[in-house]
Design a protein around this motif. Sequence first.
Motif, PDB file in Angstrom:
ATOM      1  N   HIS A   1      -4.481   3.395   9.236  1.00  0.00           N
ATOM      2  CA  HIS A   1      -5.381   4.393   8.663  1.00  0.00           C
ATOM      3  C   HIS A   1      -5.489   4.081   7.198  1.00  0.00           C
ATOM      4  CE1 HIS A   1      -4.956   6.672  12.260  1.00  0.00           C
ATOM      5  NE2 HIS A   1      -3.657   6.680  12.125  1.00  0.00           N
ATOM      6  N   ILE A   2      -6.524   3.363   6.837  1.00  0.00           N
ATOM      7  CA  ILE A   2      -6.585   3.000   5.426  1.00  0.00           C
ATOM      8  C   ILE A   2      -7.278   4.102   4.659  1.00  0.00           C
ATOM      9  CG2 ILE A   2      -7.533   1.353   3.793  1.00  0.00           C
ATOM     10  CD1 ILE A   2      -7.134  -0.644   6.259  1.00  0.00           C
TER      11      ILE A   2
ATOM     12  N   VAL B   1       4.593  -6.394  -0.337  1.00  0.00           N
ATOM     13  CA  VAL B   1       3.380  -6.075  -1.113  1.00  0.00           C
ATOM     14  C   VAL B   1       2.265  -5.674  -0.157  1.00  0.00           C
ATOM     15  CG1 VAL B   1       1.536  -7.044  -2.519  1.00  0.00           C
ATOM     16  CG2 VAL B   1       3.896  -7.529  -3.099  1.00  0.00           C
ATOM     17  N   THR B   2       2.064  -6.497   0.881  1.00  0.00           N
ATOM     18  CA  THR B   2       0.997  -6.201   1.845  1.00  0.00           C
ATOM     19  C   THR B   2       1.229  -4.857   2.524  1.00  0.00           C
ATOM     20  OG1 THR B   2       1.075  -8.562   2.276  1.00  0.00           O
ATOM     21  CG2 THR B   2      -0.367  -7.261   3.662  1.00  0.00           C
ATOM     22  N   THR B   3       2.496  -4.577   2.860  1.00  0.00           N
ATOM     23  CA  THR B   3       2.793  -3.311   3.527  1.00  0.00           C
ATOM     24  C   THR B   3       2.386  -2.134   2.653  1.00  0.00           C
ATOM     25  OG1 THR B   3       4.659  -4.374   4.612  1.00  0.00           O
ATOM     26  CG2 THR B   3       4.632  -1.981   4.605  1.00  0.00           C
ATOM     27  N   VAL B   4       2.775  -2.171   1.372  1.00  0.00           N
ATOM     28  CA  VAL B   4       2.462  -1.031   0.507  1.00  0.00           C
ATOM     29  C   VAL B   4       0.957  -0.937   0.268  1.00  0.00           C
ATOM     30  CG1 VAL B   4       2.805  -0.027  -1.783  1.00  0.00           C
ATOM     31  CG2 VAL B   4       4.714  -1.113  -0.602  1.00  0.00           C
ATOM     32  N   LEU B   5       0.284  -2.087   0.103  1.00  0.00           N
ATOM     33  CA  LEU B   5      -1.143  -2.029  -0.212  1.00  0.00           C
ATOM     34  C   LEU B   5      -1.987  -1.658   1.005  1.00  0.00           C
ATOM     35  CD1 LEU B   5      -1.740  -5.058  -2.619  1.00  0.00           C
ATOM     36  CD2 LEU B   5      -1.461  -2.654  -3.180  1.00  0.00           C
ATOM     37  N   LYS B   6      -1.597  -2.163   2.184  1.00  0.00           N
ATOM     38  CA  LYS B   6      -2.497  -2.038   3.329  1.00  0.00           C
ATOM     39  C   LYS B   6      -2.066  -1.034   4.388  1.00  0.00           C
ATOM     40  CE  LYS B   6      -5.507  -4.794   3.755  1.00  0.00           C
ATOM     41  NZ  LYS B   6      -6.899  -4.833   3.284  1.00  0.00           N
ATOM     42  N   LEU B   7      -0.778  -0.762   4.509  1.00  0.00           N
ATOM     43  CA  LEU B   7      -0.335   0.139   5.580  1.00  0.00           C
ATOM     44  C   LEU B   7       0.188   1.434   4.980  1.00  0.00           C
ATOM     45  CD1 LEU B   7       1.766  -2.166   7.932  1.00  0.00           C
ATOM     46  CD2 LEU B   7      -0.640  -1.646   8.097  1.00  0.00           C
TER      47      LEU B   7
ATOM     48  N   THR C   1       0.005   5.794   5.680  1.00  0.00           N
ATOM     49  CA  THR C   1      -0.482   6.756   6.651  1.00  0.00           C
ATOM     50  C   THR C   1      -1.646   7.555   6.050  1.00  0.00           C
ATOM     51  OG1 THR C   1       0.210   8.459   8.177  1.00  0.00           O
ATOM     52  CG2 THR C   1       1.084   8.589   5.950  1.00  0.00           C
ATOM     53  N   LYS C   2      -2.274   8.341   6.904  1.00  0.00           N
ATOM     54  CA  LYS C   2      -3.448   9.113   6.498  1.00  0.00           C
ATOM     55  C   LYS C   2      -3.122   9.998   5.284  1.00  0.00           C
ATOM     56  CE  LYS C   2      -4.679  11.379   9.934  1.00  0.00           C
ATOM     57  NZ  LYS C   2      -4.982  11.939  11.191  1.00  0.00           N
ATOM     58  N   GLY C   3      -3.938   9.930   4.244  1.00  0.00           N
ATOM     59  CA  GLY C   3      -3.738  10.806   3.092  1.00  0.00           C
ATOM     60  C   GLY C   3      -2.723  10.304   2.094  1.00  0.00           C
ATOM     61  N   MET C   4      -2.048   9.176   2.407  1.00  0.00           N
ATOM     62  CA  MET C   4      -1.050   8.651   1.462  1.00  0.00           C
ATOM     63  C   MET C   4      -1.752   7.808   0.406  1.00  0.00           C
ATOM     64  SD  MET C   4       2.196   8.478   0.641  1.00  0.00           S
ATOM     65  CE  MET C   4       3.397   8.723   1.940  1.00  0.00           C
ATOM     66  N   ASN C   5      -2.332   8.484  -0.612  1.00  0.00           N
ATOM     67  CA  ASN C   5      -2.960   7.740  -1.707  1.00  0.00           C
ATOM     68  C   ASN C   5      -1.877   7.074  -2.537  1.00  0.00           C
ATOM     69  OD1 ASN C   5      -5.239   8.979  -0.845  1.00  0.00           O
ATOM     70  ND2 ASN C   5      -5.181  10.579  -2.409  1.00  0.00           N
ATOM     71  N   TYR C   6      -2.330   6.170  -3.413  1.00  0.00           N
ATOM     72  CA  TYR C   6      -1.349   5.527  -4.285  1.00  0.00           C
ATOM     73  C   TYR C   6      -0.546   6.562  -5.066  1.00  0.00           C
ATOM     74  CZ  TYR C   6      -3.330   0.930  -3.400  1.00  0.00           C
ATOM     75  OH  TYR C   6      -3.728  -0.227  -2.812  1.00  0.00           O
TER      76      TYR C   6
ATOM     77  N   ALA D   1       5.604  14.596   0.384  1.00  0.00           N
ATOM     78  CA  ALA D   1       4.903  14.929   1.625  1.00  0.00           C
ATOM     79  C   ALA D   1       5.737  15.796   2.556  1.00  0.00           C
ATOM     80  CB  ALA D   1       4.496  13.642   2.328  1.00  0.00           C
ATOM     81  N   TYR D   2       7.014  15.409   2.770  1.00  0.00           N
ATOM     82  CA  TYR D   2       7.805  16.119   3.758  1.00  0.00           C
ATOM     83  C   TYR D   2       8.201  17.501   3.247  1.00  0.00           C
ATOM     84  CZ  TYR D   2      11.483  17.108   7.098  1.00  0.00           C
ATOM     85  OH  TYR D   2      12.261  17.698   8.048  1.00  0.00           O
TER      86      TYR D   2
END
Lengths: 128, 666
Positions: free
Chosen positions: A6-7, B208-214, B216-221, B562-563
């Motif tokens: 979900h991006i 790096v790829t995990t943090v940039l691309k994966l 969850t919904k609503g998890m902005n930077y 979040a939690y």
Amino acid sequence: MSDQTHIPAGHDLAPGEEEQHSVGERILGYVVGLVLALLLTATSFFIAGTDLVWQPSIPVALIVLAIAQMGVHLVFFLHITTGPDNTNNVLALAFGLLIVFLVVGGTVWIMAHLNANMPPMDQIMMRQ
Amino acid sequence: MLGKLDWSAIPFDQPIPLVAGAMVLVAILGVLAWVVVKGHLPYLWSEWITSVDHKRIGVMYILLASVMLLRGGSDAIMMRIQQAVAYQSQGYLPPEHYNQIFSAHGTIMIFFVAMPFVIGLMNLIVPLQLGVRDVAFPTLNSVGFWLTATGALLVNISLVVGEFARTGWLAFPPLSELSYSPGVGVDYYAWSLQISGVGTLVAGINLVTTVLKLRTKGMNYLRMPMFCWTTLASNLLIVAAFPILTATLAMLLLDRYLGFHFFTNEAGGNVMMFMNLIWAWGHPEVYILVLPAFGIFSEVVSTFSGKALFGYRSMVLATMAICVISFMVWLHHFFTMGAGPDVNAIFGIASMIIAIPTGVKIYNWLFTMYGGRIRFATPMLWSVGFMVTFIIGGLTGVLVAVPPADFMLHNSMFLVAHFHNVIIGGVLFGAFAGFEYWFPKAFGFRLDERWGKAAFWFTFTGFYVTFMPLYIAGMLGMTRRMQHYDVAAWRPWMIVAAVGMAVLTIGVICQIVQLVVSIRNREALRDRTGDPWDGRSLEWATSSPPPVFNFAFNPDVRGEDAYWEMKAHARQQSFEHEEPEYQDIEMPRNSPTGFVCAFFATIMGFALIWHIWWMVILGGIGAFATFVVFAWRDHDEYVIPAEEVARIDRINIEERRSLVSMAGAV
């Protein structure tokens, strides 16, 4: 793993990933890129050997052509665009350039000053 | 046939490494025999060795780091005893052995303790905090871990077969060149770092790829937990800096193997270029290690103060500022090389500037604690201990960032005290805080608090008793790496430091006892809810240990912490809960690629060190073939059916609900 990507806001693409482009359009892109790259290469070889231009300007011209060549590669082959789907790629490129600039520039600067505390050999000789 | 390898490679004349090696070998064989006899081998193979689950790989990284910490720690004990007794005498370690020990100590502690420990914690926690099911490249993750293990194995093989480098942990030429180090020591050093360096780079790209691309919904930077931010910064540094290390060591190896002259004294080589390049990697490396530790402290301080992190955005900014500035200070490691006042002044100022974002972080942690309800659990003790210790280490760091002061203190014990002050006080305390804090998440039971606190106090005290005397010895003019000395004034401080080392050792023993005691009392210490510390980020939203898929549903994030917000929301809704519609989950299949590849890499590395060329080719082909086989795989995922997901998730929901209703009744 596809179900979890979900991006959030601004779907962005990896280099080489393409959407909504017909084969013809893509081939055209590569052909234009190839022609431009060949043109820039040929010009470089021509400039290097010519006496048509002012001689001291030749190295500068070669640098300019080399940077243009990089630009062509980035745009046509690596598909870097300014679109919102490309933010990560552009940022990665910028970060990479910054680090290369810092490390290479810093190294040149440091290595050029290594003998700052030492007078050149002939001066040492002269003092004696 | 066997290159340079023959019986003279085994140091029969030196009892210490031989006895130590024999003991380790017996221990390994014993464990292996126990595993085989008890029939645990299939379990170990299918659940751990071939696992591509980020949690399992994270645990294995931390296990590797812990084992290597004991090895590096033994080296430290030997060095402190040597310097305590070697006053006007040779001590008990001959010079060539002492030199190997301090080189191995540094190499092991940085590359095979600190690095795997922080990478392990990042692997374990970051996907959980981001609310996703795995890292971006699960199999690559396993390859990265096993290549790191290969490097560690090669360093340990050098204990019994051949020798290790005598050049210090960065193998400065010309000492490390063939003319001054003709043995295999430097080759052991360089090849183990080349192989594990590939593993680290792979881990960096993956995270790096995990943090940039994966996410969850609503998890902005700007909703990511601080630990994810520091993970991003640290791994960006890995991706940018580790290629410099690889290239530099490759040039050194070309000098040694093929007669090149990059760093030799003759034929136009320039040793100063090696210093320049190795520190262009080496300084970012410091921040690669300490940034994740800063992230851990941010999580711990905010959780145990019961407050949101103070100045979250300034913290993000400080992290990214450190990430960039860390590439602008490397010359402060060689001010004395003679680059002159202009260059030294600029790099000195940059080194002082980088203290500012670090200072911002310290104030943010203090303000997070201010007015909070602080619980002094073990992770919090490590965090507060860190703040005190790191400020002292940071201040001595700013002191040596002043070039004139550095000219006095360069290469002295003062410097040794300074970097141990920041690395132990920063990275190691952070690793221990993270270990205590996330252990319940990884294994489903808490660690014993009494032993944990004892471990903290012994380590904390032991650290000060060991390293404060080294500052003084440095001021008295003692240089580092001395096998023996004749100055009476240094002696008392070396003896105090040795006593401190004994206290530190008690701290380490407490930590081992804590682990044993906690495993035996695991039923009493069981964490049933998955949220033992009243946590704030998403890793506490799932059970402990988390199911293989982490979350039955990828959580929907609506803000920072979040939690914490989910819990607040749930309290208002008085826990009305509808049964959600569970779905099948696809997860990546286990793969032996990493293990097999590392097996061949070990063969290749060993063969390169001893010049056994046919074996190099064999190992190279094997490693390459492993990748080809992996690339041609047919299906790499398996499906967990919805009923299974529902069954696992219901148990956790039931546990949480019963606990909350119990609390409500009271």
